[in-house]
Design a protein around this motif. Structure first.
Motif, PDB file in Angstrom:
ATOM      1  N   CYS A 161       0.857  -1.178   0.000  1.00  0.00           N
ATOM      2  CA  CYS A 161       0.000   0.000   0.000  1.00  0.00           C
ATOM      3  C   CYS A 161       0.896   1.232   0.000  1.00  0.00           C
ATOM      4  O   CYS A 161       1.631   1.471   0.966  1.00  0.00           O
ATOM      5  N   LEU A 162       0.865   1.982  -1.086  1.00  0.00           N
ATOM      6  CA  LEU A 162       1.604   3.234  -1.179  1.00  0.00           C
ATOM      7  C   LEU A 162       0.692   4.330  -0.647  1.00  0.00           C
ATOM      8  O   LEU A 162      -0.423   4.512  -1.157  1.00  0.00           O
ATOM      9  N   VAL A 163       1.147   5.031   0.376  1.00  0.00           N
ATOM     10  CA  VAL A 163       0.346   6.086   0.992  1.00  0.00           C
ATOM     11  C   VAL A 163       1.043   7.415   0.743  1.00  0.00           C
ATOM     12  O   VAL A 163       2.125   7.658   1.278  1.00  0.00           O
ATOM     13  N   ALA A 204       4.159  11.072 -11.073  1.00  0.00           N
ATOM     14  CA  ALA A 204       4.063   9.829 -11.862  1.00  0.00           C
ATOM     15  C   ALA A 204       2.759   9.088 -11.568  1.00  0.00           C
ATOM     16  O   ALA A 204       2.167   8.481 -12.461  1.00  0.00           O
ATOM     17  N   PHE A 205       2.304   9.154 -10.321  1.00  0.00           N
ATOM     18  CA  PHE A 205       1.064   8.489  -9.933  1.00  0.00           C
ATOM     19  C   PHE A 205      -0.157   9.378 -10.109  1.00  0.00           C
ATOM     20  O   PHE A 205      -1.278   8.954  -9.835  1.00  0.00           O
ATOM     21  N   GLY A 206       0.046  10.622 -10.528  1.00  0.00           N
ATOM     22  CA  GLY A 206      -1.075  11.536 -10.752  1.00  0.00           C
ATOM     23  C   GLY A 206      -1.805  11.916  -9.480  1.00  0.00           C
ATOM     24  O   GLY A 206      -3.026  12.110  -9.499  1.00  0.00           O
ATOM     25  N   VAL A 207      -1.080  12.036  -8.385  1.00  0.00           N
ATOM     26  CA  VAL A 207      -1.705  12.347  -7.094  1.00  0.00           C
ATOM     27  C   VAL A 207      -2.272  13.763  -7.131  1.00  0.00           C
ATOM     28  O   VAL A 207      -1.553  14.728  -7.355  1.00  0.00           O
ATOM     29  N   ILE A 245      -4.504  14.249  -1.035  1.00  0.00           N
ATOM     30  CA  ILE A 245      -3.937  13.373  -0.015  1.00  0.00           C
ATOM     31  C   ILE A 245      -4.957  13.238   1.112  1.00  0.00           C
ATOM     32  O   ILE A 245      -5.752  14.161   1.320  1.00  0.00           O
ATOM     33  N   PRO A 246      -5.006  12.137   1.781  1.00  0.00           N
ATOM     34  CA  PRO A 246      -4.180  10.941   1.610  1.00  0.00           C
ATOM     35  C   PRO A 246      -4.660  10.119   0.417  1.00  0.00           C
ATOM     36  O   PRO A 246      -5.826   9.789   0.306  1.00  0.00           O
ATOM     37  N   TYR A 247      -3.751   9.861  -0.494  1.00  0.00           N
ATOM     38  CA  TYR A 247      -4.040   9.053  -1.671  1.00  0.00           C
ATOM     39  C   TYR A 247      -3.270   7.746  -1.513  1.00  0.00           C
ATOM     40  O   TYR A 247      -2.101   7.763  -1.133  1.00  0.00           O
ATOM     41  N   CYS A 248      -3.941   6.637  -1.784  1.00  0.00           N
ATOM     42  CA  CYS A 248      -3.311   5.326  -1.625  1.00  0.00           C
ATOM     43  C   CYS A 248      -3.440   4.514  -2.906  1.00  0.00           C
ATOM     44  O   CYS A 248      -4.448   4.607  -3.608  1.00  0.00           O
ATOM     45  N   VAL A 249      -2.425   3.731  -3.168  1.00  0.00           N
ATOM     46  CA  VAL A 249      -2.439   2.780  -4.268  1.00  0.00           C
ATOM     47  C   VAL A 249      -1.986   1.447  -3.698  1.00  0.00           C
ATOM     48  O   VAL A 249      -0.907   1.360  -3.105  1.00  0.00           O
ATOM     49  N   ILE A 250      -2.810   0.427  -3.867  1.00  0.00           N
ATOM     50  CA  ILE A 250      -2.415  -0.919  -3.447  1.00  0.00           C
ATOM     51  C   ILE A 250      -1.962  -1.662  -4.694  1.00  0.00           C
ATOM     52  O   ILE A 250      -2.670  -1.701  -5.704  1.00  0.00           O
ATOM     53  N   THR A 251      -0.771  -2.231  -4.608  1.00  0.00           N
ATOM     54  CA  THR A 251      -0.228  -3.011  -5.720  1.00  0.00           C
ATOM     55  C   THR A 251      -0.053  -4.461  -5.288  1.00  0.00           C
ATOM     56  O   THR A 251       0.149  -4.744  -4.112  1.00  0.00           O
ATOM     57  N   GLY A 288      -7.316   5.166  -4.197  1.00  0.00           N
ATOM     58  CA  GLY A 288      -8.311   6.096  -3.687  1.00  0.00           C
ATOM     59  C   GLY A 288      -7.879   6.675  -2.365  1.00  0.00           C
ATOM     60  O   GLY A 288      -6.716   6.588  -1.966  1.00  0.00           O
ATOM     61  N   ASN A 289      -8.837   7.261  -1.674  1.00  0.00           N
ATOM     62  CA  ASN A 289      -8.601   7.855  -0.367  1.00  0.00           C
ATOM     63  C   ASN A 289      -8.375   6.739   0.644  1.00  0.00           C
ATOM     64  O   ASN A 289      -9.251   5.892   0.852  1.00  0.00           O
TER      65      ASN A 289
END
Length: 128
Positions: free
Chosen positions: A23-25, A89-92, A95-101, A111-112
């Protein structure tokens, strides 16, 4: 596939262990919503165990490092973004914006982070 992270450095040179999900936060230390998000994601990470957390900030160590040190452990790392390149690069846009990979570096949720809950995480894991 998610873009490459442009990390300048890791807080105390500690990177989280590899696991099935990350999870990228995207974080700012002065935001109460970001602090709430970190607490939420940490609880989910503890509960599920197969997700690590990378807190990404554009702030300097002197601003964010001292407050984020308390979160470091085997599954949680703090990364300092290289001049906002990872955010871009992630188009943020918020915040808080999260991406789960997943382990293939493919985004499985974004999403949030305050909206992420156990049911959503369970569905992500079941689908994979």
């Amino acid at each position: 596939k998610v873009p490459d992270s442009k990390i300048r450095s890791w807080l105390m040179d500690l990177q989280p262990e590899s696991t099935d999900y990350t999870c990228l936060v995207f974080h700012h230390s002065e935001s109460p919503l970001c602090r709430q998000c970190i607490d939420n994601i940490k609880q989910l990470s503890d509960r599920f165990g197969n997700i690590n957390v990378v807190i990404i900030t554009k702030e300097s160590y002197s601003k964010a490092g001292t407050t984020l040190t308390q979160h470091l452990d085997d599954r949680i790392g703090v990364a300092f973004d290289d001049n906002g390149r990872t955010f871009r690069a992630f188009g943020v846009k918020f915040i808080p914006y999260c991406v789960i990979t997943n382990h293939k570096h493919r985004a499985v949720w974004c999403g949030n982070g305050n909206l992420l809950n156990a049911q959503i995480l369970r569905e992500i894991i079941i689908k994979q």
